[in-house]
Design a protein around this motif. Structure first.
Motif, PDB file in Angstrom:
ATOM      1  N   PRO A 289      17.891 -44.758 -31.792  1.00 39.77           N
ATOM      2  CA  PRO A 289      16.815 -43.870 -32.271  1.00 39.77           C
ATOM      3  C   PRO A 289      17.023 -42.405 -31.934  1.00 39.77           C
ATOM      4  O   PRO A 289      16.607 -41.520 -32.679  1.00 39.77           O
ATOM      5  N   GLY A 290      17.684 -42.121 -30.811  1.00 38.54           N
ATOM      6  CA  GLY A 290      17.917 -40.734 -30.414  1.00 38.54           C
ATOM      7  C   GLY A 290      19.212 -40.157 -30.927  1.00 38.54           C
ATOM      8  O   GLY A 290      19.580 -39.039 -30.557  1.00 38.54           O
ATOM      9  N   GLY A 291      19.940 -40.892 -31.779  1.00 39.92           N
ATOM     10  CA  GLY A 291      21.184 -40.383 -32.337  1.00 39.92           C
ATOM     11  C   GLY A 291      22.345 -41.316 -32.071  1.00 39.92           C
ATOM     12  O   GLY A 291      22.196 -42.413 -31.532  1.00 39.92           O
ATOM     13  N   LEU A 292      23.540 -40.865 -32.437  1.00 40.57           N
ATOM     14  CA  LEU A 292      24.759 -41.653 -32.285  1.00 40.57           C
ATOM     15  C   LEU A 292      25.354 -41.445 -30.897  1.00 40.57           C
ATOM     16  O   LEU A 292      25.721 -40.328 -30.539  1.00 40.57           O
ATOM     17  N   PRO A 293      25.465 -42.506 -30.091  1.00 39.73           N
ATOM     18  CA  PRO A 293      26.181 -42.376 -28.814  1.00 39.73           C
ATOM     19  C   PRO A 293      27.656 -42.098 -29.075  1.00 39.73           C
ATOM     20  O   PRO A 293      28.303 -42.830 -29.821  1.00 39.73           O
ATOM     21  N   ARG A 354      17.655 -53.946 -28.314  1.00 41.45           N
ATOM     22  CA  ARG A 354      16.394 -53.257 -28.026  1.00 41.45           C
ATOM     23  C   ARG A 354      15.508 -54.153 -27.177  1.00 41.45           C
ATOM     24  O   ARG A 354      15.451 -55.367 -27.388  1.00 41.45           O
ATOM     25  N   PHE A 355      14.827 -53.522 -26.237  1.00 41.50           N
ATOM     26  CA  PHE A 355      13.919 -54.219 -25.338  1.00 41.50           C
ATOM     27  C   PHE A 355      12.651 -53.373 -25.235  1.00 41.50           C
ATOM     28  O   PHE A 355      12.583 -52.439 -24.437  1.00 41.50           O
ATOM     29  N   GLY A 356      11.680 -53.671 -26.072  1.00 42.56           N
ATOM     30  CA  GLY A 356      10.475 -52.856 -26.111  1.00 42.56           C
ATOM     31  C   GLY A 356      10.817 -51.452 -26.578  1.00 42.56           C
ATOM     32  O   GLY A 356      11.456 -51.254 -27.612  1.00 42.56           O
ATOM     33  N   ALA A 357      10.382 -50.458 -25.798  1.00 42.77           N
ATOM     34  CA  ALA A 357      10.658 -49.061 -26.159  1.00 42.77           C
ATOM     35  C   ALA A 357      12.086 -48.649 -25.833  1.00 42.77           C
ATOM     36  O   ALA A 357      12.533 -47.583 -26.250  1.00 42.77           O
ATOM     37  N   TRP A 358      12.807 -49.493 -25.081  1.00 42.99           N
ATOM     38  CA  TRP A 358      14.174 -49.179 -24.695  1.00 42.99           C
ATOM     39  C   TRP A 358      15.155 -49.688 -25.748  1.00 42.99           C
ATOM     40  O   TRP A 358      14.981 -50.769 -26.311  1.00 42.99           O
ATOM     41  N   HIS A 386      18.291 -45.263 -24.598  1.00 39.07           N
ATOM     42  CA  HIS A 386      17.280 -44.396 -25.195  1.00 39.07           C
ATOM     43  C   HIS A 386      15.909 -45.016 -24.991  1.00 39.07           C
ATOM     44  O   HIS A 386      15.778 -46.245 -24.918  1.00 39.07           O
ATOM     45  N   HIS A 387      14.912 -44.166 -24.856  1.00 38.17           N
ATOM     46  CA  HIS A 387      13.527 -44.629 -24.762  1.00 38.17           C
ATOM     47  C   HIS A 387      12.767 -43.980 -25.908  1.00 38.17           C
ATOM     48  O   HIS A 387      12.702 -42.756 -26.010  1.00 38.17           O
ATOM     49  N   GLY A 388      12.221 -44.799 -26.793  1.00 36.95           N
ATOM     50  CA  GLY A 388      11.652 -44.241 -28.010  1.00 36.95           C
ATOM     51  C   GLY A 388      12.762 -43.576 -28.805  1.00 36.95           C
ATOM     52  O   GLY A 388      13.813 -44.166 -29.033  1.00 36.95           O
TER      53      GLY A 388
END
Length: 566
Positions: A289-293, A354-358, A386-388
């Motif tokens: 969600p926060g971009g490409l690692p 993904r684990f919840g917001a993580w 990433h979180h959210g």
């Protein structure tokens, strides 16, 4: 003579695994590297002796003549150059500190990054300057196989939209000369040393062969791209080089030759489409969600952001796809957006979950050892969290002119007694020898989290299996480490973050760009923040912070890092 001898023996004195291999080799207990002839891939046959200079059997529209009416910004690896028309003839006399900048100039990679309002006549003017100095194939950097293949493919794509720089006959003759020049210097260095560059060589030959009507180049290019696609991509569709950016680049190369094969009604269009679907489908998992690692090597030619257009559901009118003629762009966009958006994890050493917001992306080469064609990044168990839609822990990528970004200390992971998780890999090591030294790594997940186990540290005295588990409980992540063995050893754990870092009584506080706060703590060691850089593209960086935890425990040892949202 003595300094030269010392340079040759230094790797042997510094690498106990290499000394062990040498002893085994002298006793005939392990085989050497398989024999090969450089630049002559077996798929082309034993009688392969290069390509003849073939006469182009095609025509192209002519690029508009005349000089550009305004300057252009050439976006090159690591720098930008503002160029006026009166300085174009001396462009290739410039010197650059970073050799990749000059390679990018010769690749004509800046053409793919031209803005929509840039005058296309700039390509004709710079092509004329290049042609005057480098128009005859030679052994210089300008005619390295990988560079020549990129240049040919870029100019042919440009010509589809704007026409070919003139004089047409001269330009066609120089482009046709690219084929035997590439064939002479193919990037083949045996089964263990050859990287994905050989696939790109084949891409250049294939594009030249089909679009200029060169039968011999078409045949050689076809053999190379089909054979190399089988070798470099793993069953899941992931590139085997351990780099998210290189996977993007090779997905672009697949799309490029698939479009060409389709336009010419070639029979290999079907297997190429299957490969493209598999490779592009994995981009759904690589992007968080926060971009490409940017895990693994960052290639210099084209920035990762310029290839985000290949992501299914992404903006297909931007980046590299914006350079394509509209019918080809629409055809590729339809394929990409028709791929299933399956959220299941990847395979072949990559895990997206993904684990919840993580959400996170983890990487380990299935063999544990770094891929020989993957630039040697010691990122066994490397990950981003990433979180959210914000990155909390990141991989730093790699900067220009530096090998230090490939060591374990530049990744989210741990070292024991200063040693990387696995020894340096070498082409002379047979698979059976590597298994004796340090066996494979295992990456798995379940509903609670992710687990890694490997035996890479067992080459160290009194050190056994290493395990790391990421457990997700609500807004908290626990990173639990265990290493078997005996005696005391130095253990250093490292985390890297783009967040602002503040010291706190119980660890450190991470503050995201939107003001969200997370506490990082450990019960067995203080956390020491250090400023560093993260790399977004070749030569393009942003501030980051490394968090270091060092201790000298008795083995077997366990330790826990906790990251919790506040």
């Amino acid at each position: 003579m003595l300094p030269a001898l010392l340079r040759k023996t230094r790797p042997l004195s510094a690498d106990p695994v290499l000394r062990r291999w040498l002893g085994a080799r002298l006793l005939c207990r392990t085989p050497g590297e398989p024999a090969f002839t450089a630049h002559r891939p077996p798929i082309l046959g034993e009688a392969w002796a290069g390509l003849p200079l073939e006469r182009p059997q095609t025509s192209f529209p002519l690029l508009s003549a005349g000089s550009p009416d305004r300057p252009i910004v050439l976006r090159l690896p690591g720098t930008e150059i503002t160029l006026s028309a009166d300085k174009a003839t001396r462009l290739f006399e410039r010197l650059f500190a970073d050799p990749e900048t000059r390679r990018g100039l010769h690749r004509f990679s800046w053409v793919e990054r031209m803005e929509s309002d840039d005058d296309p006549r700039w390509v004709g003017m710079i092509w004329a300057a290049w042609r005057a100095r480098f128009g005859r194939p030679d052994t210089s950097m300008a005619w390295e196989a990988d560079i020549a293949a990129d240049r040919a493919a870029t100019l042919l794509t440009f010509a589809r939209r704007h026409g070919l720089p003139g004089p047409i006959e001269t330009t066609l003759a120089i482009l046709a000369a690219h084929a035997p020049a590439i064939a002479t210097r193919l990037d083949y260095f045996g089964p263990r040393r050859t990287s994905s560059r050989l696939f790109n060589n084949g891409r250049g030959l294939y594009r030249l062969g089909l679009e200029l009507g060169l039968p011999a180049a078409t045949e050689a290019g076809t053999r190379l791209i089909l054979s190399e696609a089988e070798r470099i991509f793993r069953p899941s569709g992931m590139l085997g080089e351990g780099s998210t950016h290189h996977h993007l680049l090779l997905t672009r190369a697949l799309a490029d030759i698939w479009l060409t094969a389709t336009a010419h009604g070639r029979p290999e269009a079907a297997p190429l489409e299957a490969r493209l679907r598999a490779a592009a489908g994995q981009l759904t998992h690589l992007y968080l969600p926060g971009g490409l690692p940017l895990i693994g090597q960052i290639a210099p030619a084209i920035p990762p952001a310029h290839l985000a257009c290949l992501r299914p559901g992404g903006n297909h009118d931007s980046g590299w796809m914006a350079t394509l003629p509209r019918p080809e762009r629409d055809r590729l966009a339809a394929l990409l957006d028709g791929l299933p958006l399956d959220p299941s994890p990847i395979d072949d050493g990559w895990l997206s979950a993904r684990f919840g917001a993580w959400s996170g992306l983890w990487h380990v080469d299935p063999e544990g050892w770094c891929s020989l064609s993957g630039h040697g990044h010691q990122d066994c168990g490397g990950f981003e969290l990433h979180h959210g839609d914000e990155a909390i822990l990141i991989d730093l990528g790699n900067g220009p002119l530096s090998d230090q970004d490939a060591v374990a200390a530049a990744h989210n992971g741990l070292t024991v007694d200063g040693a990387d998780p696995y020894p340096p890999n070498r082409p002379c090591y047979a698979p059976t020898f590597r298994d004796k030294i340090a066996g494979p790594a295992v990456l798995a997940h379940d509903e609670a989290g992710v687990a890694l186990a490997h035996h890479g540290f067992r080459r160290l005295r009194h050190v056994g299996m290493a395990e790391r588990r990421w457990l997700f409980v609500g807004g908290r992540v626990e990173i639990r480490d265990r290493i078997d063995g005996r005696d005391r050893h130095t253990v250093i754990r490292r985390l890297y973050t783009p967040c602002t870092v503040e010291r706190a009584d119980r660890g450190v506080i991470l503050i995201t760009a939107t003001g969200r706060r997370f506490r990082v703590s450990a019960g067995d060691a203080p956390l020491l923040p250090n400023p560093c850089l993260r790399w977004l593209a070749h030569g393009e960086s942003a501030p980051a912070t490394g968090i270091v935890l060092s201790l000298f425990p008795q083995f077997p040892w366990t330790g826990t890092l906790t990251i919790e949202a506040l």
